[in-house]
Write an enzyme that holds these catalytic residues in place. Structure first.
Site, short mmCIF file in Angstrom:
data_model
loop_
_atom_site.label_atom_id
_atom_site.label_comp_id
_atom_site.label_asym_id
_atom_site.label_seq_id
_atom_site.Cartn_x
_atom_site.Cartn_y
_atom_site.Cartn_z
N GLY A 1 0.84 -1.20 0.00
CA GLY A 1 0.00 0.00 0.00
C GLY A 1 0.87 1.24 0.00
CD GLN B 1 3.50 5.75 2.86
OE1 GLN B 1 2.52 5.22 2.34
NE2 GLN B 1 4.42 5.05 3.50
CB CYS C 1 5.23 2.27 7.74
SG CYS C 1 4.72 3.79 6.88
CG LEU C 2 6.75 1.08 1.73
CD1 LEU C 2 6.17 1.35 0.35
CD2 LEU C 2 7.89 0.06 1.64
CG HIS D 1 -0.58 1.30 7.33
ND1 HIS D 1 0.38 0.81 8.18
CD2 HIS D 1 0.09 2.12 6.48
CE1 HIS D 1 1.55 1.32 7.87
NE2 HIS D 1 1.41 2.12 6.84
CD GLU D 2 -1.38 2.53 2.80
OE1 GLU D 2 -0.89 3.67 2.91
OE2 GLU D 2 -0.69 1.49 2.88
CG HIS E 1 0.29 6.82 5.72
ND1 HIS E 1 1.41 7.31 6.36
CD2 HIS E 1 0.56 5.51 5.47
CE1 HIS E 1 2.31 6.33 6.49
NE2 HIS E 1 1.81 5.22 5.95
O1 GNR Z 1 4.07 -2.49 2.56
C1 GNR Z 1 3.42 -2.35 3.59
N1 GNR Z 1 3.10 -3.45 4.32
C2 GNR Z 1 2.18 -3.42 5.37
C3 GNR Z 1 2.14 -4.52 6.21
C4 GNR Z 1 1.25 -4.57 7.26
C5 GNR Z 1 0.39 -3.50 7.47
C6 GNR Z 1 0.44 -2.39 6.65
C7 GNR Z 1 1.33 -2.35 5.60
S1 GNR Z 1 1.35 -0.96 4.55
C8 GNR Z 1 3.03 -1.00 4.04
C9 GNR Z 1 3.29 0.08 3.00
C10 GNR Z 1 3.05 1.43 3.60
O2 GNR Z 1 3.83 2.00 4.32
N2 GNR Z 1 1.90 2.00 3.34
O3 GNR Z 1 1.59 3.19 3.87
NI NI Z 2 2.72 3.31 5.73
#
Ligand code: GNR
Ligand code: NI
Length: 173
Positions: free
Chosen positions: A46, A51, A94-95, A136-137, A140
């Site tokens: 995601g 980001q 999270c990236l 999670h997104e 953000h």
């Molecule tokens: O790549 C991602 N893996 C992930 C694993 C578990 C819960 C959420 C994520 S999202 C993350 C990519 C990211 O930072 N998205 O904002």
């Molecule tokens: Ni993230």
């Protein structure tokens, strides 16, 4: 199409509230294309626009397991309109916080309203890893990171580690 540089902790852009997308114009379409390329390159499941430094309410996801069967999904102005009472714990990463993983508890299932790249409205129900990823997104877009759900001790440790790395990088340059 291009891979864009990722915004990494402690960059304060990650705390911005992203602005609603007002239409699916060329600029948004190019942003989404670049977000997919950046997300697949990372690789991640995601990505939120902030980001890559764009404070707009746009998200890309692909939780497919196999590389030969991609399931790209782009969401503009996603809104969580229902959350299950049942919760689930999942290991998150999270990236923007590279190589740090911790378990987070979130609603197990959600319903999400969003617009597609034709600005057409949709509503989907998600469970499992897709439900976790979408929450999670959407976080953000509101300047919220998964480390905000951890203890202050753990969060402070992570913040300190990334502040130190940023300082070292700035001294190298
Ligand atoms: O790549 C991602 N893996 C992930 C694993 C578990 C819960 C959420 C994520 S999202 C993350 C990519 C990211 O930072 N998205 O904002
Ligand atoms: Ni993230």
């Amino acid at each position: 199409m291009s891979v864009r540089p990722l915004v990494i902790l402690p960059d304060t852009q990650l705390r911005l509230i992203s602005k609603p997308v007002t239409g699916a114009d060329k600029e948004i379409r190019t942003l989404i294309e670049d977000m997919f390329e950046t997300m697949y390159d990372a690789p991640g499941i995601g990505l939120a626009a902030i980001q890559v430094g764009a404070p707009v309410r746009a998200v890309t996801v692909d939780v497919s397991k196999r590389e030969d069967k991609q399931e790209p999904l782009a969401l503009l102005n996603p809104e969580i309109v229902w959350r299950s009472e049942e919760m689930r714990e999942m290991e998150e990463g999270c990236l923007s916080i590279p190589e740090y993983y911790e378990a987070v508890e979130r609603p197990d299932r959600i319903r999400v309203k969003y617009r597609d790249l034709d600005f057409k409205e949709h509503e989907i129900e998600a469970d499992g890893i897709l439900a976790t990823c979408l929450q999670h997104e959407v976080d953000h877009l509101n300047g919220v990171l998964f480390i905000d759900y951890l203890s202050k001790l753990k969060r402070d440790r992570v913040m300190k580690k990334f502040a130190k790395q940023a300082k070292l990088r700035s001294e190298e340059a």
